[in-house]
Scaffold this active site. Structure first.
Site, PDB file in Angstrom:
ATOM      1  N   ARG A 258       0.831  -1.204  -0.042  1.00  0.00           N
ATOM      2  CA  ARG A 258      -0.001  -0.099  -0.061  1.00  0.00           C
ATOM      3  C   ARG A 258       0.796   1.291   0.090  1.00  0.00           C
ATOM      4  O   ARG A 258       1.970   1.025   0.237  1.00  0.00           O
ATOM      5  CB  ARG A 258      -0.844   0.058   1.142  1.00  0.00           C
ATOM      6  CG  ARG A 258      -1.875  -1.154   1.394  1.00  0.00           C
ATOM      7  CD  ARG A 258      -2.637  -1.285   2.522  1.00  0.00           C
ATOM      8  NE  ARG A 258      -3.606  -2.207   2.596  1.00  0.00           N
ATOM      9  CZ  ARG A 258      -3.415  -3.288   3.242  1.00  0.00           C
ATOM     10  NH1 ARG A 258      -2.331  -3.462   4.048  1.00  0.00           N
ATOM     11  NH2 ARG A 258      -4.067  -4.401   3.386  1.00  0.00           N
ATOM     12  N   LYS A 283      -2.805  -2.368   8.904  1.00  0.00           N
ATOM     13  CA  LYS A 283      -4.188  -3.017   9.176  1.00  0.00           C
ATOM     14  C   LYS A 283      -4.073  -4.168  10.029  1.00  0.00           C
ATOM     15  O   LYS A 283      -5.254  -4.627  10.704  1.00  0.00           O
ATOM     16  CB  LYS A 283      -4.831  -3.175   7.843  1.00  0.00           C
ATOM     17  CG  LYS A 283      -5.122  -2.012   6.998  1.00  0.00           C
ATOM     18  CD  LYS A 283      -6.264  -2.099   5.979  1.00  0.00           C
ATOM     19  CE  LYS A 283      -6.824  -0.969   5.289  1.00  0.00           C
ATOM     20  NZ  LYS A 283      -7.825  -1.187   4.570  1.00  0.00           N
ATOM     21  N   HIS A 353      -2.538   2.157  -5.747  1.00  0.00           N
ATOM     22  CA  HIS A 353      -3.255   1.022  -5.476  1.00  0.00           C
ATOM     23  C   HIS A 353      -3.536   0.025  -6.956  1.00  0.00           C
ATOM     24  O   HIS A 353      -3.697  -1.069  -6.716  1.00  0.00           O
ATOM     25  CB  HIS A 353      -4.412   1.323  -4.822  1.00  0.00           C
ATOM     26  CG  HIS A 353      -5.224   0.252  -3.784  1.00  0.00           C
ATOM     27  ND1 HIS A 353      -4.466   0.347  -2.528  1.00  0.00           N
ATOM     28  CD2 HIS A 353      -6.119  -0.516  -3.699  1.00  0.00           C
ATOM     29  CE1 HIS A 353      -5.070  -0.713  -2.017  1.00  0.00           C
ATOM     30  NE2 HIS A 353      -5.869  -1.119  -2.693  1.00  0.00           N
ATOM     31  N   ARG A 356      -1.008  -2.539  -6.859  1.00  0.00           N
ATOM     32  CA  ARG A 356      -1.312  -3.740  -5.931  1.00  0.00           C
ATOM     33  C   ARG A 356      -2.363  -4.785  -6.578  1.00  0.00           C
ATOM     34  O   ARG A 356      -2.256  -5.898  -6.350  1.00  0.00           O
ATOM     35  CB  ARG A 356      -1.837  -2.975  -4.563  1.00  0.00           C
ATOM     36  CG  ARG A 356      -2.415  -4.200  -3.789  1.00  0.00           C
ATOM     37  CD  ARG A 356      -2.510  -3.212  -2.302  1.00  0.00           C
ATOM     38  NE  ARG A 356      -3.296  -3.943  -1.296  1.00  0.00           N
ATOM     39  CZ  ARG A 356      -2.680  -4.639  -0.512  1.00  0.00           C
ATOM     40  NH1 ARG A 356      -1.516  -4.842  -0.158  1.00  0.00           N
ATOM     41  NH2 ARG A 356      -3.426  -5.632   0.630  1.00  0.00           N
ATOM     42  N   TYR A 388     -10.295 -11.213  -6.249  1.00  0.00           N
ATOM     43  CA  TYR A 388      -9.430 -11.542  -7.218  1.00  0.00           C
ATOM     44  C   TYR A 388      -9.811 -12.722  -8.100  1.00  0.00           C
ATOM     45  O   TYR A 388      -9.262 -13.031  -9.137  1.00  0.00           O
ATOM     46  CB  TYR A 388      -8.040 -11.528  -6.824  1.00  0.00           C
ATOM     47  CG  TYR A 388      -7.592  -9.885  -6.344  1.00  0.00           C
ATOM     48  CD1 TYR A 388      -7.326  -8.947  -7.304  1.00  0.00           C
ATOM     49  CD2 TYR A 388      -7.488  -9.855  -4.968  1.00  0.00           C
ATOM     50  CE1 TYR A 388      -7.098  -7.848  -6.909  1.00  0.00           C
ATOM     51  CE2 TYR A 388      -6.849  -8.655  -4.424  1.00  0.00           C
ATOM     52  CZ  TYR A 388      -6.846  -7.483  -5.497  1.00  0.00           C
ATOM     53  OH  TYR A 388      -6.451  -6.205  -5.453  1.00  0.00           O
TER      54      TYR A 388
END
Length: 408
Positions: A258, A283, A353, A356, A388
């Site tokens: 991130r 996180k 992002h 990512r 995904y």
């Protein structure tokens, strides 16, 4: 200080003849102490040289940014070939005057219900939420509080009708279903907290409706891996900015980091001897180790050895122009966007992002399981990685080849 920047005696003499020599040299010494490199400091010296003519003619006291901008515009009109210099002049003049204590700072923006907002943010911090999550909740709450402040009513008088009116107004102009859902979550948390404190009707939080969001409604949007490789190669130049950008792009694409994780990376997090890199995952509130791949290691080493300014900061990625400091979110965002624009790669989302997403999609295409991909990305649960599965086109084609016999 001037003799260390300029080698030609005539240039040094021109700088010495200009007004406020002592103040300008004091400022340049400050930039050098902050890790300023020669080329950016020469630009700073030229900028404050120009601005010294304005400042020396002004009476003692603060000087406004508006006065700086007007002087820069007049100066550029006399030298049209310097038309691109206005922003540079204003930047360095503002920084110089702030250093001298002579900048007229704009009055601080008054945040409506600031005490309530600060107490709400502190409660979120005590719940050990990630800093980015706290910032998002605070941002959404401040928007509503600003909207409500125009009613000139105490917060205790807020009602569910006010919340509904605010959401209806925003939904009709700029919000989609997901942003409406996100705002609802934040407002529920705000009013639940305020209700527990006795600052408003506690029933408001329970009355806020959230729109229906379908599981894995959206698709992850990112460039193809071939585009990522071209993107990284586009930053393989001798430019100091590109050298720094290439190291950051590799971290985003190879490890799927991130933006905040790249910006928080410290020199101590890289174990060169054992070829390991540690990433702080806010996180999940833990660090995660990865093998330091040769391309990533070489890119970081080149940046640290050849480009990174000398600094007391331990963060890896710093600004290249004094005052030296760790980079913020904006330079990292524009580093990605600039290279995407240069290559003409069109994407709905063009920030860090998207790399990512590209990393996760590549791992899925190479046959890694959802659990393995989630572990690589630092997800807290498999649910965060399930989206995904929808871009596993090879797997979907295999399903399409199944012999359904007499069912059709």
């Amino acid at each position: 200080m001037l003799e260390t920047l300029y080698h030609r005696p005539c240039t040094v003499a021109r700088h010495r003849r200009a007004p406020m020599l002592e103040e300008r040299e004091e400022y340049l010494s400050h930039l050098a102490a902050e890790g300023g490199r020669r080329r950016p400091m020469m630009i700073a010296a030229s900028s404050v040289l120009v601005m010294s003519h304005l400042v020396s003619q002004m009476p003692d006291g603060p000087i406004s940014v508006q006065a700086i901008e007007e002087f820069a515009a007049r100066w550029v009109r006399r030298k049209p070939w310097e038309s691109s210099a206005i922003a540079r002049l204003v930047f360095y003049a503002t920084h110089w005057l702030r250093f001298l204590g002579r900048l007229e700072e704009p009055p601080p923006t008054t945040v409506p219900f600031a005490d309530l907002l600060a107490d709400f943010a502190e409660a979120l911090r005590l719940r050990e939420l990630a800093p980015a999550t706290i910032a998002g909740y605070r941002y959404a709450a401040s928007y509503f509080l600003t909207w409500f402040s125009h009613k000139d009513l105490p917060f205790a008088s807020v009602s569910l009708e006010d919340v509904d009116a605010y959401r209806a107004e925003k939904s009709s102009t700029s919000w989609n279903r997901r942003s409406t859902f996100t705002s609802a979550k934040c407002l529920i948390a705000l009013f639940r907290h305020a209700g527990e404190r006795g600052w408003c009707n506690p029933a408001i939080a329970e009355g806020i409706e959230t729109p229906c969001l379908y599981t894995h409604e959206g698709l992850p949007i990112g460039p193809s891996w071939e585009q990522v490789q071209v993107l990284i190669e586009s930053a393989n130049t001798a430019s100091p900015v590109d050298i720094r950008d290439r190291a950051m792009l590799l971290l985003l694409a190879v490890y799927g980091l991130r933006s905040g994780e790249v910006r928080a990376l410290r020199l101590d997090d890289i174990d060169w001897e054992n070829e390991l890199i540690s990433v702080r995952r806010p996180k999940v509130r833990r660090s995660q180790q990865y093998p330091l791949t040769r391309p990533v290691g070489d890119a970081i080493l080149r940046y640290v050895r050849d480009v990174r300014p000398r600094s007391r900061y331990r963060e890896v990625f710093l600004t290249l122009i004094a005052p030296i400091r760790p980079i913020s979110a904006a330079p990292l965002y524009y580093a990605v966007r600039r290279h995407l624009d240069k290559l003409g790669i069109e994407l709905p989302r063009r920030g860090p992002h998207c790399l990512r997403h590209a990393c996760a999609t590549r791992l899925l295409g190479e046959g890694l399981s959802i659990e393995e991909i989630g572990g690589h990305l630092g997800h807290r649960s498999v649910d965060a990685t399930q989206i995904y599965a929808k871009v596993d086109l090879a797997g979907l084609r295999e399903v399409a080849r199944f012999d359904l016999g007499g069912l059709l």
